[in-house]
Design a protein around this motif. Structure first.
Motif, PDB file in Angstrom:
ATOM      1  N   LYS A 608       0.840  -1.193   0.000  1.00 32.49           N
ATOM      2  CA  LYS A 608       0.000   0.000   0.000  1.00 32.49           C
ATOM      3  C   LYS A 608       0.879   1.248   0.000  1.00 32.49           C
ATOM      4  CE  LYS A 608      -3.793  -2.169   2.557  1.00 32.49           C
ATOM      5  NZ  LYS A 608      -4.589  -2.126   3.802  1.00 32.49           N
ATOM      6  N   ASP A 609       0.317   2.350  -0.471  1.00 31.89           N
ATOM      7  CA  ASP A 609       1.087   3.590  -0.607  1.00 31.89           C
ATOM      8  C   ASP A 609       1.728   4.018   0.699  1.00 31.89           C
ATOM      9  OD1 ASP A 609       0.514   3.699  -3.251  1.00 31.89           O
ATOM     10  OD2 ASP A 609      -1.180   5.087  -3.062  1.00 31.89           O
ATOM     11  N   THR A 610       1.017   3.824   1.805  1.00 28.76           N
ATOM     12  CA  THR A 610       1.559   4.280   3.092  1.00 28.76           C
ATOM     13  C   THR A 610       2.464   3.238   3.742  1.00 28.76           C
ATOM     14  OG1 THR A 610      -0.416   3.474   4.229  1.00 28.76           O
ATOM     15  CG2 THR A 610      -0.423   5.799   3.523  1.00 28.76           C
ATOM     16  N   GLN A 611       2.529   2.029   3.172  1.00 26.44           N
ATOM     17  CA  GLN A 611       3.302   0.943   3.773  1.00 26.44           C
ATOM     18  C   GLN A 611       4.572   0.606   3.011  1.00 26.44           C
ATOM     19  OE1 GLN A 611       2.315  -0.541   6.751  1.00 26.44           O
ATOM     20  NE2 GLN A 611       0.888   1.162   6.684  1.00 26.44           N
ATOM     21  N   LYS A 612       4.651   0.978   1.728  1.00 25.27           N
ATOM     22  CA  LYS A 612       5.836   0.626   0.945  1.00 25.27           C
ATOM     23  C   LYS A 612       6.987   1.555   1.285  1.00 25.27           C
ATOM     24  CE  LYS A 612       4.049   3.132  -3.106  1.00 25.27           C
ATOM     25  NZ  LYS A 612       3.604   2.998  -4.503  1.00 25.27           N
ATOM     26  N   LEU A 613       8.198   1.012   1.253  1.00 29.82           N
ATOM     27  CA  LEU A 613       9.396   1.781   1.600  1.00 29.82           C
ATOM     28  C   LEU A 613       9.929   2.554   0.401  1.00 29.82           C
ATOM     29  CD1 LEU A 613      11.266  -0.807   3.841  1.00 29.82           C
ATOM     30  CD2 LEU A 613       9.642   0.954   4.520  1.00 29.82           C
ATOM     31  N   LEU A 614       9.683   2.036  -0.814  1.00 30.87           N
ATOM     32  CA  LEU A 614      10.161   2.685  -2.032  1.00 30.87           C
ATOM     33  C   LEU A 614       9.013   2.919  -3.007  1.00 30.87           C
ATOM     34  CD1 LEU A 614      13.396   0.574  -2.763  1.00 30.87           C
ATOM     35  CD2 LEU A 614      13.259   2.761  -1.549  1.00 30.87           C
ATOM     36  N   ASN A 615       9.153   3.937  -3.823  1.00 28.34           N
ATOM     37  CA  ASN A 615       8.263   4.160  -4.962  1.00 28.34           C
ATOM     38  C   ASN A 615       8.998   3.766  -6.235  1.00 28.34           C
ATOM     39  OD1 ASN A 615       6.047   5.187  -3.521  1.00 28.34           O
ATOM     40  ND2 ASN A 615       6.989   7.232  -3.426  1.00 28.34           N
ATOM     41  N   LYS A 616       8.221   3.334  -7.238  1.00 29.20           N
ATOM     42  CA  LYS A 616       8.833   2.891  -8.496  1.00 29.20           C
ATOM     43  C   LYS A 616       8.098   3.484  -9.684  1.00 29.20           C
ATOM     44  CE  LYS A 616       7.968  -1.081 -10.706  1.00 29.20           C
ATOM     45  NZ  LYS A 616       8.068  -0.806 -12.143  1.00 29.20           N
ATOM     46  N   SER A 617       8.842   3.859 -10.705  1.00 30.69           N
ATOM     47  CA  SER A 617       8.234   4.309 -11.952  1.00 30.69           C
ATOM     48  C   SER A 617       7.929   3.098 -12.821  1.00 30.69           C
ATOM     49  CB  SER A 617       9.189   5.249 -12.696  1.00 30.69           C
ATOM     50  OG  SER A 617      10.360   4.533 -13.082  1.00 30.69           O
ATOM     51  N   GLY A 618       7.138   3.287 -13.853  1.00 31.38           N
ATOM     52  CA  GLY A 618       6.857   2.205 -14.778  1.00 31.38           C
ATOM     53  C   GLY A 618       5.782   1.267 -14.259  1.00 31.38           C
ATOM     54  N   GLU A 619       5.662   0.119 -14.933  1.00 28.93           N
ATOM     55  CA  GLU A 619       4.610  -0.848 -14.597  1.00 28.93           C
ATOM     56  C   GLU A 619       4.886  -1.491 -13.240  1.00 28.93           C
ATOM     57  OE1 GLU A 619       2.575  -4.855 -16.505  1.00 28.93           O
ATOM     58  OE2 GLU A 619       3.834  -3.554 -17.759  1.00 28.93           O
ATOM     59  N   ALA A 620       3.842  -1.585 -12.422  1.00 28.86           N
ATOM     60  CA  ALA A 620       4.009  -2.045 -11.039  1.00 28.86           C
ATOM     61  C   ALA A 620       4.307  -3.541 -10.933  1.00 28.86           C
ATOM     62  CB  ALA A 620       2.761  -1.701 -10.231  1.00 28.86           C
ATOM     63  N   LYS A 621       3.804  -4.316 -11.893  1.00 29.50           N
ATOM     64  CA  LYS A 621       3.875  -5.765 -11.753  1.00 29.50           C
ATOM     65  C   LYS A 621       5.238  -6.349 -12.104  1.00 29.50           C
ATOM     66  CE  LYS A 621      -1.052  -6.691 -12.401  1.00 29.50           C
ATOM     67  NZ  LYS A 621      -2.066  -7.411 -13.196  1.00 29.50           N
ATOM     68  N   ARG A 622       6.103  -5.565 -12.747  1.00 27.63           N
ATOM     69  CA  ARG A 622       7.424  -6.095 -13.086  1.00 27.63           C
ATOM     70  C   ARG A 622       8.483  -5.007 -12.956  1.00 27.63           C
ATOM     71  NH1 ARG A 622       5.607  -5.688 -18.755  1.00 27.63           N
ATOM     72  NH2 ARG A 622       7.008  -4.243 -19.845  1.00 27.63           N
ATOM     73  N   VAL A 623       9.726  -5.454 -12.850  1.00 21.75           N
ATOM     74  CA  VAL A 623      10.861  -4.538 -12.729  1.00 21.75           C
ATOM     75  C   VAL A 623      11.641  -4.575 -14.041  1.00 21.75           C
ATOM     76  CG1 VAL A 623      12.980  -4.005 -11.495  1.00 21.75           C
ATOM     77  CG2 VAL A 623      10.999  -4.902 -10.249  1.00 21.75           C
ATOM     78  N   ASP A 624      11.798  -3.380 -14.647  1.00 22.03           N
ATOM     79  CA  ASP A 624      12.573  -3.253 -15.889  1.00 22.03           C
ATOM     80  C   ASP A 624      13.855  -2.483 -15.613  1.00 22.03           C
ATOM     81  OD1 ASP A 624      10.623  -4.562 -17.443  1.00 22.03           O
ATOM     82  OD2 ASP A 624       9.445  -2.699 -17.585  1.00 22.03           O
ATOM     83  N   GLU A 625      14.783  -2.611 -16.530  1.00 23.29           N
ATOM     84  CA  GLU A 625      16.063  -1.929 -16.356  1.00 23.29           C
ATOM     85  C   GLU A 625      15.928  -0.408 -16.426  1.00 23.29           C
ATOM     86  OE1 GLU A 625      18.910  -3.430 -19.102  1.00 23.29           O
ATOM     87  OE2 GLU A 625      18.834  -5.495 -18.308  1.00 23.29           O
ATOM     88  N   THR A 626      14.835   0.066 -17.023  1.00 18.05           N
ATOM     89  CA  THR A 626      14.618   1.516 -17.157  1.00 18.05           C
ATOM     90  C   THR A 626      13.903   2.121 -15.947  1.00 18.05           C
ATOM     91  OG1 THR A 626      12.563   1.071 -18.353  1.00 18.05           O
ATOM     92  CG2 THR A 626      14.563   1.374 -19.678  1.00 18.05           C
ATOM     93  N   ASP A 627      13.469   1.257 -15.006  1.00 19.08           N
ATOM     94  CA  ASP A 627      12.707   1.762 -13.848  1.00 19.08           C
ATOM     95  C   ASP A 627      13.598   2.604 -12.935  1.00 19.08           C
ATOM     96  OD1 ASP A 627      10.393   0.562 -14.681  1.00 19.08           O
ATOM     97  OD2 ASP A 627      10.717  -1.267 -13.512  1.00 19.08           O
TER      98      ASP A 627
END
Length: 734
Positions: A608-627
């Motif tokens: 959840k927004d108030t529980q996550k330690l980091l924010n990420k750009s791009g699509e939430a379901k996967r991690v890309d090298e451009t994130d």
């Protein structure tokens, strides 16, 4: 007139004087007997008609009968009694035969009279019975009179006897059909039939013929619409009913024949129908009462072998269904539940009969051999789940111990105990290194159970694992003393601890090491220096995958402590350099496997927004090298100490396969060693005997083709050879 006798006077007789007195006593003659008989005859008539007789008359007639016997008129008395009762019974039965209406009630009434007479007369004619009837081999006065009645029925009134028997058979039919009947009348008349000897000679054959037909018809009636539960209750009811008839009315000698007849028609002739139409349902639905009925019936007809065969087949069928379930995670628990249910049935319904216990054990061994390696691995996994701290549903120590004990009962039946050992040791190591073990004491108890079952050699590696963890506590104290001796005080608060394990016992892989930041790198270097001083020539490999740490973070001027894995901690420390980092930057800083890095990043932002330690750009379901990742400034929590979801590397199918293949390879070497050991001991041995020796020596799930393959390899390597004339005979090559 009363005669008085003078008192005895004393007479003095000289010693030399003697004399003889001969007194002639007149013996009773025929007239004496006839006179007495007339009186006896009138007495017998009065007794039969229930006329009031003074009780003092009984003593009078007793003395009279005794006198007749003493004077040797007993044979004449016998003839007179026989003639009297023959005529008496003839008149009675003739009257009933001529007026047959309500004949059964009349017969009962007359029998009651006869019975009452016999009770009185058997005492009065006691001396006659002892002096004369004994000589004629007649057991008693009762038998003498009843023999006369029996002769009348059989010689003069046979049709009347047949009618009585027919009426009795109709009454028994009414009882079986649950129609009303006269209990007292049936009891009286059956008593008569038995006492006059017609039970064995006439009644019994007709009764068994009727019973045979009745239960054959009942059998066919149930077969037409068979319901096992109803049928078992019917059998129980019929056996209880017939037992009641035997006790109340029938001769005890015919009881077993009657019960055998019922069991033959209702059970023995219906075995296939019983077990193919509802037996599985009784077991599946845990119908203990009807299973108990079935067990008692099978035991009574000595057919426990038939029950054993179907019991064994049921366990095999049901067990095969369980081990072939699609969801493998549930297989072990379902097997344990199944085993538990079988034990309850044996205890509650089968009275712990050894024959059925053995059948259960053989069937379970078959079930576990279907997927022998898979079930061994799953059993280890099940125990691992129970012994972990995060087992939230089982936090009661006694319950956990009970569940583990149940699982270890399953372990006893496992053929592939070497597979279980490999996975158990691997998972034990992870529990201890990651501080997931529920209880060190419980871990020790499990090893004790495994040791008692398989011996010290079996738990050697696991024992060493526990020993390493225990000794590491002292090792950390020694490390702190070392730091103090070197004038280093950065571990005063004991913020660093390390577990040193033996690579020979611990089934852990060497992983790619990340780049450590301070203070991790400082602690690691100092510990390595300390340990190499303490143990010269030892090489240390670090297992960061299982390491954890506490990281302090500041969010909106609030301080929090996050309990994370080491890799998660390293990622968070990267953001001390700057508030926003790309995936590539993080990877360059940490330098670990990309897949592991992505999993750990997901654990820090996918909340959840108030529980996550980091924010990420791009699509939430996967991690890309451009994130791009940045610290979540909106983080907030009521707790100050937060445990972040751990990303421990889960066992994959590939990991399981790799471990299994390794054990199977080792099993081949063990098999080679056992064959050579046996041959060295025997020098010469036939193939079949070798197979038996191998099974006894190894207790592993080996098959004939595998043994043949290993034998060929040993022949090629010249450890053994075949006999040139008999290929099934092997010789040891020294």
């Amino acid at each position: 007139m009363q005669i008085e006798y003078p008192l005895t006077s004393q007479v003095s007789i000289p010693n030399s004087f003697s004399f003889d007195i001969e007194a002639e006593i007149e013996k009773p003659n025929q007239n004496y007997f006839e006179k007495n008989w007339l009186e006896i005859e009138q007495f017998l008539k009065s007794i039969y008609e229930s006329e009031d007789i003074n009780c003092y008359c009984f003593q009078h007639f007793y003395d009279m009968i005794s006198s007749i016997c003493d004077n040797e008129f007993d044979e004449l008395l016998y003839k007179k009694l026989e003639e009297f009762y023959r005529l008496k019974f003839n008149v009675i039965l003739n009257d009933i035969a001529l007026q047959p209406e309500d004949f059964i009630n009349k017969i009962e009434k007359e029998w009651i009279k006869i019975n009452r007479c016999l009770i009185i007369l058997s005492e009065i004619f006691k001396q006659f019975e002892g002096s004369y009837l004994y000589k004629t081999k007649t057991p008693s006065f009762d038998n003498f009179i009843l023999k006369i009645l029996s002769d009348q029925f059989n010689q003069e009134f046979n049709s009347l006897l047949d009618a009585i028997i027919t009426s009795l058979l109709d009454t028994f039919r009414n009882i079986r059909d649950q129609n009303p009947y006269n209990h007292e009348q049936l009891k009286h008349l059956m008593g008569m039939i038995i006492k006059i000897g017609s039970y064995e000679n006439q009644f019994k054959s007709h009764f068994f013929e009727q019973s045979n037909k009745y239960y054959l018809d009942l059998q066919q009636k149930h077969r037409a619409n068979f319901d096992l539960r109803v049928y078992l209750q019917e059998i129980e009811h019929r056996l209880q009913q017939e037992t009641g008839l035997i006790e109340a009315y029938l001769s005890k000698a015919t009881g077993k024949i009657l019960i055998d007849l019922i069991q033959k028609h209702l059970i023995a002739e219906n075995l296939e129908t019983i077990f193919s139409n509802g037996f599985d349902d009784l077991l599946n639905q845990r119908d203990y009462q009807n299973l108990q009925r079935l067990f008692h019936n099978m035991r009574n007809i000595d057919k426990l072998d038939f029950l054993k065969k179907n019991w064994n087949q049921y366990i095999r069928r049901k067990g095969e269904e369980i081990v072939n379930e699609e969801n493998q995670d549930d297989i072990t628990q379902h097997l344990l539940d199944f085993f538990h249910d079988l034990d309850i049935i044996i205890q509650k319904c089968f009275e712990n009969t050894n024959l059925l216990k053995q059948a259960k054990n053989y069937a379970l061994e078959h079930v576990l051999s279907i997927k022998v390696n898979t079930i061994a691995e799953l059993t280890s996994k099940h125990i691992d789940t129970k012994l972990k701290k995060q087992n939230k549903t089982m936090q009661d120590h006694d319950q956990i111990e009970k569940d583990v004990d149940d699982a270890l009962e399953l372990f006893r039946y496992l053929p592939a105990k070497d597979i279980f050992e490999a996975f158990y040791n691997k998972r034990l190591a992870r529990r201890l290194l990651m501080n997931l073990a529920y209880s060190y004491e419980l871990e020790r108890k499990v090893l004790d159970r495994l040791r008692s079952e398989c011996g010290d050699q079996y738990t050697m590696k696991a024992d060493e694992i526990l020993k390493d963890v225990n000794e590491s506590k002292q090792l950390n104290k020694d490390f702190n003393d070392y730091l103090s001796s070197q004038g280093l005080d950065y571990n005063k608060k004991n913020i660093f601890s390390c577990i040193v394990v033996s690579s020979s016992a611990w089934p852990m892989k060497n992983q790619q090491l990340p780049i450590l930041f301070e203070p991790f790198d400082k602690f690691q270097k100092e510990f390595k220096k300390f340990y190499e001083l303490k143990h010269k020539g030892v090489c240390i490999n670090w297992q960061h995958e299982t390491s954890t740490c506490d990281i302090q973070g500041n969010y909106n001027k609030e301080k929090y402590i996050f309990q994370v894995q080491l890799i998660q901690g390293l990622i968070l420390l990267c953001f001390n350099l700057k508030n926003k980092l790309s995936y590539t930057e993080i990877h360059n800083l940490v330098q670990i496997d990309e897949e592991e890095l992505k999993k750990n990043l997901v654990s820090l932002y996918a909340m959840k927004d108030t529980q996550k330690l980091l924010n990420k750009s791009g699509e939430a379901k996967r991690v890309d090298e451009t994130d791009v990742f940045e610290v979540n400034e909106a983080y907030q929590s009521k707790k100050k100490l937060i445990k972040v979801n751990s990303i421990f590397k889960k066992e994959t199918k590939e990991d399981v396969k790799e471990t299994t293949d390794r054990v199977l390879t080792e099993r081949g070497f063990v098999l080679d060693a056992s064959i050579v050991k046996i041959l060295k001991s025997k020098k010469n041995i036939y193939h079949q005997e070798l197979m038996k020796e191998l099974f006894n020596d190894l207790m592993l799930p080996i098959n004939a083709s595998e043994v043949k393959k290993r034998i060929e390899g040993l022949i090629d390597r010249e450890y053994m050879k075949r006999d040139p004339e008999n290929h099934s005979l092997y010789h040891y090559v020294a």
